[in-house]
Design a protein around this motif. Structure first.
Motif, PDB file in Angstrom:
ATOM      1  N   ALA A 260     -34.976 -35.229 -19.058  1.00  0.00           N
ATOM      2  CA  ALA A 260     -35.056 -36.580 -18.505  1.00  0.00           C
ATOM      3  C   ALA A 260     -34.080 -37.263 -17.594  1.00  0.00           C
ATOM      4  O   ALA A 260     -33.282 -36.814 -17.999  1.00  0.00           O
TER       5      ALA A 260
ATOM      6  N   ASP B 185     -36.841 -34.311 -24.596  1.00  0.00           N
ATOM      7  CA  ASP B 185     -35.928 -34.312 -23.519  1.00  0.00           C
ATOM      8  C   ASP B 185     -35.391 -35.647 -23.255  1.00  0.00           C
ATOM      9  O   ASP B 185     -34.613 -35.793 -22.286  1.00  0.00           O
ATOM     10  N   HIS B 186     -35.724 -36.652 -23.956  1.00  0.00           N
ATOM     11  CA  HIS B 186     -35.257 -37.894 -23.550  1.00  0.00           C
ATOM     12  C   HIS B 186     -33.971 -37.992 -24.958  1.00  0.00           C
ATOM     13  O   HIS B 186     -33.154 -39.103 -24.686  1.00  0.00           O
TER      14      HIS B 186
ATOM     15  N   ASP C  99     -41.248 -42.459 -19.572  1.00  0.00           N
ATOM     16  CA  ASP C  99     -42.246 -41.844 -19.036  1.00  0.00           C
ATOM     17  C   ASP C  99     -43.370 -42.483 -18.663  1.00  0.00           C
ATOM     18  O   ASP C  99     -44.358 -42.053 -18.256  1.00  0.00           O
TER      19      ASP C  99
ATOM     20  N   HIS D 253     -38.651 -39.260 -14.956  1.00  0.00           N
ATOM     21  CA  HIS D 253     -38.342 -38.058 -14.297  1.00  0.00           C
ATOM     22  C   HIS D 253     -38.533 -38.299 -12.908  1.00  0.00           C
ATOM     23  O   HIS D 253     -39.417 -39.027 -12.466  1.00  0.00           O
TER      24      HIS D 253
HETATM   25 ZN   LIG Z   1     -39.789 -37.338 -20.298  1.00  0.00          ZN
END
Ligand SMILES: [Zn+2]
Length: 317
Positions: free
Chosen positions: A51, A99-100, A202, A250
């Protein structure tokens, strides 16, 4: 859209090269995949580590928003070091997604808490302070009946309940806004007031439909509300590109017009699905009718979002 663009190794033209933060050539090669992009004011974007990661730098030290994927942690740290050799003081997480938060452990360990009360809420100790909504701590520490999803060294040390939290770092106010359940139940938007940059996590993406985790308290209407919160925070520059800059979860750096376009798309899709539900269509029939067809080329697989929207709208009406 983006006017200021630089590659890793040339983070800014306004900052004089310093022997302290100039990386060795080898180091620079190693971190080639992660790009440093100046955004606005004190805020930079690290792209390519999972991210998006936002980095705010200044005299007090470094504040990171999100930490990327775990396997890239060392590269992220090396890239942050190209921007500043000051201590990492704060890590803010926009959600508990892997992913963060993947780099939390490595980056927090590399950091130092404030000792002199220069930052509001600062206190002495080892490691950076990790700040997130309470929902993030719950998701990382104790999912019901399962082992913790992240090592305790990666958990928030300062988890806020309610709908907002304020920090003060590097001579600017930093506002954390929890817009209610959106993608998950622990999302935060991060607004750098002086730099005029909003980091959205997100809730807003330039590359995909919102990934709504219904199992983790996410909500389709919550995402729409979150997008409207972002639009409330941003101010465009006299009908031109620019003004408040937006770092999505993203994809490339954006501005208010991009968020408005995305919000309008989600609204159009909601209206179409609502209409199909009114006609008595089943979830399978709605999916087959492809209410997102004109956007799939850009945003990819709509299945998760369509299912979340269908369940919520059919429940609510
Ligand atoms: Zn994400």
């Amino acid at each position: 859209m983006l006017k200021l663009q630089g590659k890793a190794g040339t983070p800014s033209t306004s900052r004089p090269a310093s022997p302290l933060n100039a990386p060795a050539p080898k180091e620079r090669d190693r971190t080639d995949e992660i790009q440093i992009l100046p955004v606005q004011g004190n805020v930079y974007l690290l792209a390519g580590a999972g991210a998006n990661i936002a980095v705010q730098i200044g005299d007090d030290g470094i504040l990171l928003v999100d930490t990327g994927s775990a396997p890239l942690s060392d590269k992220v740290l090396a890239t942050v070091r190209q921007l500043s050799n000051k201590p990492i003081r704060y890590i803010v997480n926009t959600s508990a997604r892997q992913d963060h938060i993947g780099g939390n452990e490595v980056l927090a360990k590399a950091g130092t808490k404030m000792g002199g009360g220069i930052l509001v809420g600062g206190y002495a100790g080892d490691g950076a302070m990790v700040v997130a909504h309470l929902g993030v701590l719950k998701a990382m520490s104790a999912p019901t009946g399962k082992p913790a999803s992240a090592p305790s060294a990666a958990w928030p040390t300062d988890a806020y309940p309610g709908d907002s939290k304020e920090l003060y770092a590097n001579a600017e106010g930093v506002e954390l806004v929890h817009p209610g359940a959106a993608n998950t139940d622990g999302d935060s938007l991060v607004y750098f007031r002086r730099s005029d940059v909003v980091v959205t996590g997100d809730i807003f993406s330039m590359t995909s439909y919102p990934v709504i985790d219904i199992d983790k308290g996410g909500s389709f209407t919550g995402v729409l509300a979150g997008l409207n919160r972002i639009i409330d925070l941003t101010i465009p520059k006299d009908w031109q590109e620019g003004g408040t800059m937006v770092i999505p979860g993203h994809g490339r750096i954006a501005d208010e017009a991009d968020v408005v376009e995305y919000r309008d798309m989600i609204t159009i899709i909601r209206d179409r699905i609502q209409d199909m539900i009114r006609k008595g269509m089943s979830l399978e029939q709605v999916k087959a009718a492809r209410p997102t067809r004109d956007y799939d080329g850009r945003y990819g697989d709509p299945t998760l979002m369509t299912e979340a929207a269908y369940r919520e709208i059919s429940r609510g009406r």
